[in-house]
Write an enzyme that holds these catalytic residues in place. Structure first.
Site, PDB file in Angstrom:
ATOM      1  N   GLY A  82     -51.008 -46.399 -45.020  1.00 37.27           N
ATOM      2  CA  GLY A  82     -52.048 -47.436 -45.008  1.00 37.27           C
ATOM      3  C   GLY A  82     -53.121 -47.127 -43.973  1.00 37.27           C
ATOM      4  O   GLY A  82     -54.314 -47.337 -44.218  1.00 37.27           O
ATOM      5  N   ASP A  83     -52.723 -46.602 -42.832  1.00 35.51           N
ATOM      6  CA  ASP A  83     -53.693 -46.283 -41.785  1.00 35.51           C
ATOM      7  C   ASP A  83     -54.596 -45.127 -42.220  1.00 35.51           C
ATOM      8  O   ASP A  83     -55.805 -45.135 -41.970  1.00 35.51           O
ATOM      9  CB  ASP A  83     -52.970 -45.925 -40.477  1.00 35.51           C
ATOM     10  CG  ASP A  83     -52.178 -47.104 -39.942  1.00 35.51           C
ATOM     11  OD1 ASP A  83     -52.601 -48.255 -40.165  1.00 35.51           O
ATOM     12  OD2 ASP A  83     -51.138 -46.873 -39.299  1.00 35.51           O
TER      13      ASP A  83
HETATM   14  P1  ATP Z   1     -47.745 -48.317 -44.604  1.00 34.13           P
HETATM   15  O1  ATP Z   1     -47.470 -49.633 -43.945  1.00 34.13           O
HETATM   16  O2  ATP Z   1     -46.530 -47.615 -45.153  1.00 34.13           O
HETATM   17  O3  ATP Z   1     -48.607 -47.415 -43.789  1.00 34.13           O
HETATM   18  P2  ATP Z   1     -49.191 -49.976 -46.445  1.00 34.13           P
HETATM   19  O4  ATP Z   1     -48.087 -50.869 -46.882  1.00 34.13           O
HETATM   20  O5  ATP Z   1     -50.207 -50.508 -45.502  1.00 34.13           O
HETATM   21  O6  ATP Z   1     -48.622 -48.606 -45.896  1.00 34.13           O
HETATM   22  P3  ATP Z   1     -49.479 -48.904 -49.090  1.00 34.13           P
HETATM   23  O7  ATP Z   1     -50.121 -49.737 -50.125  1.00 34.13           O
HETATM   24  O8  ATP Z   1     -48.017 -48.705 -49.146  1.00 34.13           O
HETATM   25  O9  ATP Z   1     -49.999 -49.460 -47.690  1.00 34.13           O
HETATM   26  O10 ATP Z   1     -50.131 -47.451 -49.090  1.00 34.13           O
HETATM   27  C1  ATP Z   1     -51.478 -47.194 -48.709  1.00 34.13           C
HETATM   28  C2  ATP Z   1     -52.036 -46.096 -49.564  1.00 34.13           C
HETATM   29  O11 ATP Z   1     -51.282 -44.895 -49.351  1.00 34.13           O
HETATM   30  C3  ATP Z   1     -51.975 -46.345 -51.058  1.00 34.13           C
HETATM   31  O12 ATP Z   1     -53.095 -47.092 -51.481  1.00 34.13           O
HETATM   32  C4  ATP Z   1     -51.950 -44.925 -51.607  1.00 34.13           C
HETATM   33  O13 ATP Z   1     -53.266 -44.399 -51.638  1.00 34.13           O
HETATM   34  C5  ATP Z   1     -51.171 -44.158 -50.537  1.00 34.13           C
HETATM   35  N1  ATP Z   1     -49.752 -44.045 -50.868  1.00 34.13           N
HETATM   36  C6  ATP Z   1     -48.741 -44.829 -50.420  1.00 34.13           C
HETATM   37  N2  ATP Z   1     -47.542 -44.438 -50.919  1.00 34.13           N
HETATM   38  C7  ATP Z   1     -47.801 -43.352 -51.686  1.00 34.13           C
HETATM   39  C8  ATP Z   1     -47.000 -42.474 -52.474  1.00 34.13           C
HETATM   40  N3  ATP Z   1     -45.680 -42.640 -52.594  1.00 34.13           N
HETATM   41  N4  ATP Z   1     -47.625 -41.460 -53.136  1.00 34.13           N
HETATM   42  C9  ATP Z   1     -48.967 -41.275 -53.042  1.00 34.13           C
HETATM   43  N5  ATP Z   1     -49.777 -42.080 -52.314  1.00 34.13           N
HETATM   44  C10 ATP Z   1     -49.215 -43.089 -51.647  1.00 34.13           C
HETATM   45  O1  RIB Z   2     -48.861 -48.323 -39.585  1.00 33.21           O
HETATM   46  C1  RIB Z   2     -47.934 -47.500 -38.939  1.00 33.21           C
HETATM   47  C2  RIB Z   2     -47.870 -47.855 -37.479  1.00 33.21           C
HETATM   48  O2  RIB Z   2     -47.375 -49.175 -37.344  1.00 33.21           O
HETATM   49  C3  RIB Z   2     -46.937 -46.992 -36.670  1.00 33.21           C
HETATM   50  O3  RIB Z   2     -47.559 -45.840 -36.156  1.00 33.21           O
HETATM   51  C4  RIB Z   2     -46.420 -47.940 -35.600  1.00 33.21           C
HETATM   52  O4  RIB Z   2     -46.875 -47.634 -34.314  1.00 33.21           O
HETATM   53  C5  RIB Z   2     -46.873 -49.328 -36.042  1.00 33.21           C
HETATM   54  O5  RIB Z   2     -47.897 -49.804 -35.265  1.00 33.21           O
END
Ligand code: ATP
Ligand code: RIB
Length: 292
Positions: free
Chosen positions: A237-238
């Site tokens: 997500g970041d």
């Molecule tokens: P996290 O908290 O794990 O950093 P998040 O929950 O904020 O992520 P997600 O919607 O899970 O956000 O993922 C962010 C983006 O990462 C998605 O929009 C997609 O582009 C990419 N992504 C996440 N998981 C996958 C995957 N399994 N394969 C390819 N791209 C992915």
């Molecule tokens: O989004 C991932 C991040 O969430 C990790 O790097 C951890 O530090 C938490 O803040």
């Protein structure tokens, strides 16, 4: 230029075959200490892609604080807005298992990022094309930063994570809001489609391995992700947010920027650690090209 006002942590990552149940002890198979924090991660994601990026944050005067600062500098993130405060740096306890993660953040020095600090970094804000915020710093500081950016007419991208800190009346001062599906439901308490239609071209929802979507005022735009071999999704997500910001400040249309962000995030999940797989601009271009 992009300014990220947010958290910087040290991630203490443990990998294990299965998550332990309540009261259970299991053996792990990996332990590592790597820099993280949503703010720092998003700043580094944008900087690796070539955006001039500055960070406003607080780190502790401990060993982790020194490593976090060095890591920001090595990744060419401006650190004039990073303050070293008395006490422990923020840490995140990250458990990796079953293709997913469970995270506990102890804010430490991140709690010292007070609203008054936003006045001190006003020059950075004024020079920014975009300010990025998340919710791992004190919420009064987020609210004050939003008001400051609105007064200075600087657009804000806010990633509402963790979502519990979000307040609906933040919405008028946010140009782009980037929740995942769960956060979206928590924030708006309505189905995703209704929320999207309320905020055309402003609400971009990430869908994990399904990519991301927004509503352009006429139609729903679903931008598919890039399928890949997942090693660690921490920081996906970041990476998405940092890349989306880079796309927007370099003049991409929203759909193009979301596709670019999907490509960047798909590369990030191929490597261990929140920042381990964050790609360069050339790597994202190559992925876009190979899947065209
Ligand atoms: P996290 O908290 O794990 O950093 P998040 O929950 O904020 O992520 P997600 O919607 O899970 O956000 O993922 C962010 C983006 O990462 C998605 O929009 C997609 O582009 C990419 N992504 C996440 N998981 C996958 C995957 N399994 N394969 C390819 N791209 C992915
Ligand atoms: O989004 C991932 C991040 O969430 C990790 O790097 C951890 O530090 C938490 O803040």
């Amino acid at each position: 230029m992009i300014t990220v006002i947010g958290s910087a942590n040290m991630d203490l990552v443990v990998g294990t075959e299965n998550f332990p149940d309540q009261g259970e002890t299991v053996l792990g198979n990996v332990f590592d200490t790597v820099p993280g924090g949503k703010g720092a991660n998003q700043a580094i994601a944008a900087a690796r892609l070539g955006s001039e990026t500055h960070m406003a944050a607080c780190v502790g005067n401990d060993m982790f604080g020194t490593s976090i600062l060095n890591n920001l500098e090595q990744n060419k993130v401006g650190v004039t807005g990073v303050r070293v405060v008395e006490g422990a740096s923020g840490i995140a306890n990250i458990l990796l298992s079953e293709g997913d993660n469970r995270i506990i953040v102890v804010p430490g020095a991140n709690s010292s990022l007070m609203p008054s600090y936003i006045d001190e970094i006003e020059e950075l804000i004024k020079r920014s094309k975009l300010v990025m915020l998340q919710l791992e710093i004190p919420i009064p500081t987020v609210i004050y930063a939003l008001a400051k950016c609105q007064a200075l007419n600087i657009p804000v991208m806010l990633n509402p994570a963790p979502a519990s800190g979000f307040e609906l009346d933040m919405m008028p001062s946010i140009k782009y809001l980037t929740p995942n599906e769960t956060e979206c439901e928590q924030i708006f308490g309505m189905d995703m489609v209704s929320a999207l239609e309320k905020y055309p071209n402003r609400l971009i929802i990430t869908l994990g391995s399904d990519g991301a979507r927004f509503f352009d005022g006429e139609k729903h735009v679903i931008v598919e992700s890039f399928k890949t071999n997942v090693v660690d999704t921490t920081g996906a997500g970041d990476t998405f947010n940092g890349a989306l910001a880079h796309g927007i400040v370099t003049g991409m249309e929203l759909e193009q920027a979301v596709r670019f962000a999907n490509a960047a995030a798909s590369l990030s999940v191929e490597k261990f650690g929140a920042q381990g797989g964050m790609p360069s601009f050339e790597e994202v271009e190559a992925r876009l090209e190979e899947r065209r």
